[in-house]
Motif scaffolding. Structure first.
Motif, short mmCIF file in Angstrom:
data_model
loop_
_atom_site.label_atom_id
_atom_site.label_comp_id
_atom_site.label_asym_id
_atom_site.label_seq_id
_atom_site.Cartn_x
_atom_site.Cartn_y
_atom_site.Cartn_z
N SER A 165 31.04 35.79 57.94
CA SER A 165 31.86 35.29 56.83
C SER A 165 32.29 33.84 57.05
CB SER A 165 33.09 36.18 56.63
OG SER A 165 33.86 36.25 57.81
N ASP A 166 32.51 33.44 58.30
CA ASP A 166 32.89 32.04 58.59
C ASP A 166 31.76 31.09 58.20
OD1 ASP A 166 35.38 32.74 59.53
OD2 ASP A 166 34.76 32.82 61.63
N LEU A 167 30.53 31.48 58.53
CA LEU A 167 29.37 30.65 58.18
C LEU A 167 29.22 30.56 56.67
CD1 LEU A 167 26.85 29.07 59.04
CD2 LEU A 167 25.61 31.25 59.12
N ARG A 168 29.40 31.67 55.97
CA ARG A 168 29.32 31.66 54.50
C ARG A 168 30.34 30.70 53.91
NH1 ARG A 168 29.39 37.17 54.82
NH2 ARG A 168 31.39 37.31 53.73
N ARG A 169 31.58 30.79 54.39
CA ARG A 169 32.64 29.92 53.86
C ARG A 169 32.34 28.45 54.14
NH1 ARG A 169 36.16 34.32 55.23
NH2 ARG A 169 36.37 33.55 57.36
#
Length: 203
Positions: A165-169
């Motif tokens: 999720s951090d990479l997506r954000r």
């Protein structure tokens, strides 16, 4: 340039309901007319790999079919309920807001406006490493790149994004910032105005 106002304050909630997509489902998508160079088969193959590991995924394909149903027939019976062909749509901003990941596996491109629109919508993007796309996507910064036709690598990148999720954000944030900085329609209009002023003063 991209009209950033078109993608501002847009909500895809109602469209998801209309398409019978549950809030828990993960939605991948591509907005491009169905032509050989857009390489829909690569995305469908990657989606098939992903769906064997992650069950609650759907694929939205938006665009006019110029291949006489060839891509529709490429979708296996097992996948038919998971892959939605939406044809020509005028609600692209709303469609983009339904997506968790946007993919563009083209074997060649000019300036991929559809990719820029996805970025403007804050959708994390994955694209083939070909001229045009790799001029917009800076790998692992505002998007992810994979070697063209490598459906297994595309599937790996999709799964990586879904699990991180951090990479997506971060990719979402960098993508939106990139379009605002380099492809804002308002800025492009001002640049043309300045160019025409400069030319007129010379004459």
């Amino acid at each position: 340039g991209i009209d950033l106002e078109r993608f501002k304050d847009v909500n895809g909630y109602q469209l998801k309901k209309d398409l019978n997509i549950n809030e828990e489902e993960i939605v991948l998508g591509m907005v491009a007319n169905i032509r050989p160079e857009k390489n829909h088969k690569c995305l469908i193959s990657a989606f098939n790999i992903v769906s064997k590991e992650i069950e609650n995924v759907r694929l939205l394909l938006v665009g006019v079919d110029f291949m006489n149903g060839e891509i529709h027939r490429y979708v296996s019976d097992r996948m038919k309920e998971k892959v939605l062909f939406l044809g020509l749509r005028k609600d692209v901003p709303e469609i983009l807001k339904t997506l968790d990941i946007f993919c563009l596996p083209s074997i060649y491109e000019g300036l991929p406006l559809t990719l820029l629109e996805a970025m403007a919508s804050g959708v994390p993007v994955i694209g083939a490493d070909v001229l045009g796309i790799n001029e917009v996507i800076k790998n692992n910064s505002n998007g992810l790149l994979f070697s063209k036709n490598d459906d297994k690598r595309l599937a790996d990148l999709i799964k990586m994004l879904l699990k991180d999720s951090d990479l997506r954000r971060r990719i979402s944030r960098e993508g939106r910032s990139f379009v605002q900085k380099y492809y804002s329609l308002d800025d492009k209009i001002k640049e043309y105005d300045n160019l025409f002023d400069a030319i007129s003063r010379r004459n």
